[in-house]
Scaffold this active site. Structure first.
Site, PDB file in Angstrom:
ATOM      1  CG  HIS A   1      20.871 -97.134 -27.554  1.00  0.00           C
ATOM      2  ND1 HIS A   1      21.864 -97.530 -26.691  1.00  0.00           N
ATOM      3  CD2 HIS A   1      19.830 -97.974 -27.339  1.00  0.00           C
ATOM      4  CE1 HIS A   1      21.452 -98.583 -25.998  1.00  0.00           C
ATOM      5  NE2 HIS A   1      20.214 -98.869 -26.361  1.00  0.00           N
TER       6      HIS A   1
ATOM      7  CG  HIS B   1      15.308-103.691 -23.789  1.00  0.00           C
ATOM      8  ND1 HIS B   1      15.728-104.690 -22.974  1.00  0.00           N
ATOM      9  CD2 HIS B   1      16.402-102.939 -24.052  1.00  0.00           C
ATOM     10  CE1 HIS B   1      17.020-104.567 -22.754  1.00  0.00           C
ATOM     11  NE2 HIS B   1      17.455-103.508 -23.392  1.00  0.00           N
TER      12      HIS B   1
ATOM     13  CG  ASP C   1      16.662-100.789 -27.109  1.00  0.00           C
ATOM     14  OD1 ASP C   1      17.693-100.097 -26.983  1.00  0.00           O
ATOM     15  OD2 ASP C   1      16.673-102.022 -27.211  1.00  0.00           O
TER      16      ASP C   1
ATOM     17  CE  LYS D   1      20.562-100.914 -19.696  1.00  0.00           C
ATOM     18  NZ  LYS D   1      19.718-100.690 -20.841  1.00  0.00           N
TER      19      LYS D   1
ATOM     20  CG  HIS E   1      20.464-105.692 -21.616  1.00  0.00           C
ATOM     21  ND1 HIS E   1      20.294-105.086 -22.835  1.00  0.00           N
ATOM     22  CD2 HIS E   1      20.447-107.023 -21.861  1.00  0.00           C
ATOM     23  CE1 HIS E   1      20.192-106.018 -23.774  1.00  0.00           C
ATOM     24  NE2 HIS E   1      20.287-107.204 -23.209  1.00  0.00           N
TER      25      HIS E   1
ATOM     26  CG  HIS F   1      16.135 -98.205 -23.369  1.00  0.00           C
ATOM     27  ND1 HIS F   1      16.474 -99.245 -22.542  1.00  0.00           N
ATOM     28  CD2 HIS F   1      17.031 -98.250 -24.391  1.00  0.00           C
ATOM     29  CE1 HIS F   1      17.517 -99.894 -23.040  1.00  0.00           C
ATOM     30  NE2 HIS F   1      17.868 -99.305 -24.176  1.00  0.00           N
TER      31      HIS F   1
END
Ligand code: NCD
Ligand code: ZN
Length: 346
Positions: free
Chosen positions: A16, A175, A248, A100, A137, A14
């Site tokens: 970004h 997460h 994350d 996602k 999420h 995960h």
């Protein structure tokens, strides 16, 4: 006492990476230690179609430092108009590794997320058929639900009904930040797994709020109380293959964090392996670090383990944290609150 640890090169399930100047600055920080990463699609505009994912993957590969063997694994951002055929085609050519799900409004750049789950039923059923995982999420966005309860309420109101309505759908709770999340994963059959971040193994909500507000510890889902952090550490170090690393790592320029309405996200990529070695050593579980960072995730995603290895060494502790300069301004690197004795040496 162990001072040297050689493990299979880790993956980040995960991450970004952003785009443009930020991508160029942060990508080497992950590529240095990680072989692969599951790249989140919450750009502006989001990565919605197979064609978007292909173009984004090209931009990531173009931004990689020369000679770096790093593989971005792409994801699509699920919207209420996502075409099941496009998802299946992108999966068939191994362009994407997951889809996602962001509940609309849950976090940074999630406005295009899902409001009405009936409208994505067709996509979810197709994904169950072809075995493509859904990354979730897991927070409700209802104003009347306290921010510290949003994960637990999501499990009950959204995730459990969704999984029941789509048998066979493989789901990753991203997460996870609560004991309830850990217990839910443990109670489910093997088609459910969870990623745990580096920072949620280290901080609780006091780190954000006690003795002054600390925006660099603010992320979503927000860190919970200490008893939850302990449950996360127990799960991460338990050796249970349903739990694996998804950092994350979510860089934002400091100007956007240190604001009256600051962005959510902790930038943990640079020191993640050093921090995790510290955490696992404290738990007396250094021998389980490899499973968490390098084996369980690959197994869940049905991918081979990496053949390369990395070595960590314990030496003189050095201060953690610091700053990464980017074309969009400085980004503060996550400070775990302890100096780093472990480092990746090769
Ligand atoms: C992420 C981001 O900045 O893109 N922020 C965060 O706090 N984790 C979004 C997300 O994963 O929720
Ligand atoms: Zn994220």
């Amino acid at each position: 006492m162990t001072n040297r640890l050689t493990i299979t090169r880790p993956d980040d399930w995960h991450l970004h990476l952003r785009d443009g100047a930020m991508l160029a600055a942060v990508l080497p920080e992950s590529a240095r230690h990680f072989a692969r990463a599951l790249v989140m699609p919450n750009l502006v505009p989001p990565v919605v179609t197979g064609a978007d994912a292909r173009a984004y993957r090209e931009r990531i590969l173009a931004a990689l430092p020369e000679g770096t063997g790093f593989t971005p694994l792409m994801t699509l951002y699920l919207t209420e108009t996502t075409d099941p055929g496009d998802v299946a085609a992108a999966a068939a050519e191994e362009l994407i590794a997951a889809v996602k799900l962001y509940p609309a409004g849950a976090t940074t750049n999630s406005d295009s997320g899902v409001r009405d789950f009936d409208r994505v039923r067709g996509v979810l059923e197709r994904m169950a058929e072809i075995g493509l995982p859904l990354c979730v999420h897991g927070e409700v966005t209802d104003e009347d639900v306290d921010i510290f309860d949003r994960e637990a309420v999501f499990i009950e109101r959204v995730l459990e009904p969704l999984r029941r309505a789509t048998p066979g759908l493989r789901v990753v709770m991203e997460h996870v930040t609560t004991r309830e999340g850990i217990e839910y994963v443990r109670s489910a059959p093997r088609d459910l797994a969870a990623t745990l971040t580096t920072h949620h193994l280290v901080i609780n909500r006091n780190h954000i709020l006690a003795g002054g507000i600390r925006p660099h510890y603010y992320c979503l889902p927000v860190a919970k109380r200490e008893s939850h952090r302990l449950a996360l550490c127990e799960a991460a170090t338990s050796g249970d293959p349903r739990f694996f690393l998804g950092t994350d790592s979510a860089p934002h320029a400091d100007a956007r964090k240190l604001a009256p309405c600051g962005c959510a996200g902790c930038f943990t990529a640079p020191d993640t392996m050093a921090i995790l070695a510290h955490v696992f050593e404290e738990e007396g579980a250094l021998d389980r670090l490899e499973g968490f960072t390098s084996r369980h995730g690959a197994a869940f995603y049905g991918l081979p383990e990496n053949s390369e290895r990395i070595t960590l060494e314990k030496g003189e502790p050095v201060p953690a944290g610091g700053m990464l300069e980017t074309g969009e301004g400085p980004v503060t690197i996550f400070d775990p609150g302890f100096p780093l004795a472990w480092r990746v040496v090769e």
